[in-house]
Design an enzyme around this catalytic site. Structure first.
Site, PDB file in Angstrom:
ATOM      1  N   ASP A  43       0.861  -1.183   0.000  1.00  0.00           N
ATOM      2  CA  ASP A  43       0.000   0.000   0.000  1.00  0.00           C
ATOM      3  C   ASP A  43       0.898   1.234   0.000  1.00  0.00           C
ATOM      4  O   ASP A  43       1.900   1.269   0.720  1.00  0.00           O
ATOM      5  CB  ASP A  43      -0.890  -0.012   1.254  1.00  0.00           C
ATOM      6  N   ILE A  44       0.559   2.240  -0.795  1.00  0.00           N
ATOM      7  CA  ILE A  44       1.423   3.431  -0.864  1.00  0.00           C
ATOM      8  C   ILE A  44       1.285   4.312   0.371  1.00  0.00           C
ATOM      9  O   ILE A  44       2.129   5.177   0.599  1.00  0.00           O
ATOM     10  CB  ILE A  44       1.188   4.260  -2.150  1.00  0.00           C
ATOM     11  N   HIS A 112     -10.026  -4.589  -3.594  1.00  0.00           N
ATOM     12  CA  HIS A 112      -8.703  -4.837  -3.016  1.00  0.00           C
ATOM     13  C   HIS A 112      -8.838  -5.205  -1.546  1.00  0.00           C
ATOM     14  O   HIS A 112      -9.591  -4.603  -0.807  1.00  0.00           O
ATOM     15  CB  HIS A 112      -7.752  -3.656  -3.208  1.00  0.00           C
ATOM     16  N   LEU A 113      -8.086  -6.242  -1.184  1.00  0.00           N
ATOM     17  CA  LEU A 113      -8.046  -6.729   0.187  1.00  0.00           C
ATOM     18  C   LEU A 113      -6.870  -6.077   0.895  1.00  0.00           C
ATOM     19  O   LEU A 113      -5.734  -6.169   0.429  1.00  0.00           O
ATOM     20  CB  LEU A 113      -7.858  -8.255   0.196  1.00  0.00           C
ATOM     21  N   HIS A 114      -7.146  -5.401   2.007  1.00  0.00           N
ATOM     22  CA  HIS A 114      -6.075  -4.841   2.836  1.00  0.00           C
ATOM     23  C   HIS A 114      -5.542  -5.954   3.728  1.00  0.00           C
ATOM     24  O   HIS A 114      -6.314  -6.683   4.360  1.00  0.00           O
ATOM     25  CB  HIS A 114      -6.600  -3.696   3.712  1.00  0.00           C
TER      26      HIS A 114
END
Length: 164
Positions: A43-44, A112-114
């Site tokens: 993740d950015i 999207h899965l964190h």
């Protein structure tokens, strides 16, 4: 990677950064793991020491777009996320958090899965975004429970799917 397309950008939503990443059109993102269906990258804006995103290569807008036919996909997304955590040296798999934001709390309209670890070290300034069982953040287990209660989708001969 052979895609069957002469132009790799053909058929790709140029406005979706995750579609660009998924189709190798973004050269800045370091891919940590990839298969024919999924990929994982950092993740950015990390909220924890380990904060990764697992996305399907096929564009799916959000968790609201899911149906019973996606149960296996969600399971494989969680499996890939956990595998990346292990590969990155995370050993305490009880101190992790996996989940999805739902609209309007999504920053990119591509499922999207964190994947966060250790969850005990999520930044206090970002913690509100990742509170389990909140309206904003739905765990992979919650999504799977919900999808398991839905009737199976109907697939037509043209490949289209109707889900109730």
């Amino acid at each position: 990677m052979e895609s069957g397309r002469s132009d790799p950008s053909e058929g790709v939503d140029q406005t979706c950064i995750f579609c660009l990443i998924a189709n190798d059109l973004d050269k800045e993102t370091e891919i940590l793991k990839k298969d024919k269906e999924l990929m994982c990258f950092r993740d950015i804006y990390p909220a924890a020491p380990h904060h990764y995103l697992v996305i399907p290569i096929q564009h799916i807008e959000s968790c609201h777009s899911l149906h019973g036919g996606h149960i296996g996909l969600i399971q494989r997304m969680a499996e890939m996320g956990k595998a990346v955590l292990r590969e990155q040296g995370v050993t305490n798999m009880k101190d992790i958090r996996l989940g999805f934001h739902q609209p309007p709390y999504t920053s990119v309209d591509h499922l999207h899965l964190h994947v966060l670890a250790p969850s005990s070290q999520i930044s206090q300034y970002m913690e509100y975004k990742f509170i389990p069982r909140s309206y904003r953040f739905l765990s992979d287990k919650y999504i799977l429970d919900y999808l398991n209660k839905l009737p199976p989708p109907v697939q037509f001969s043209d490949g289209s799917v109707l889900s109730l």
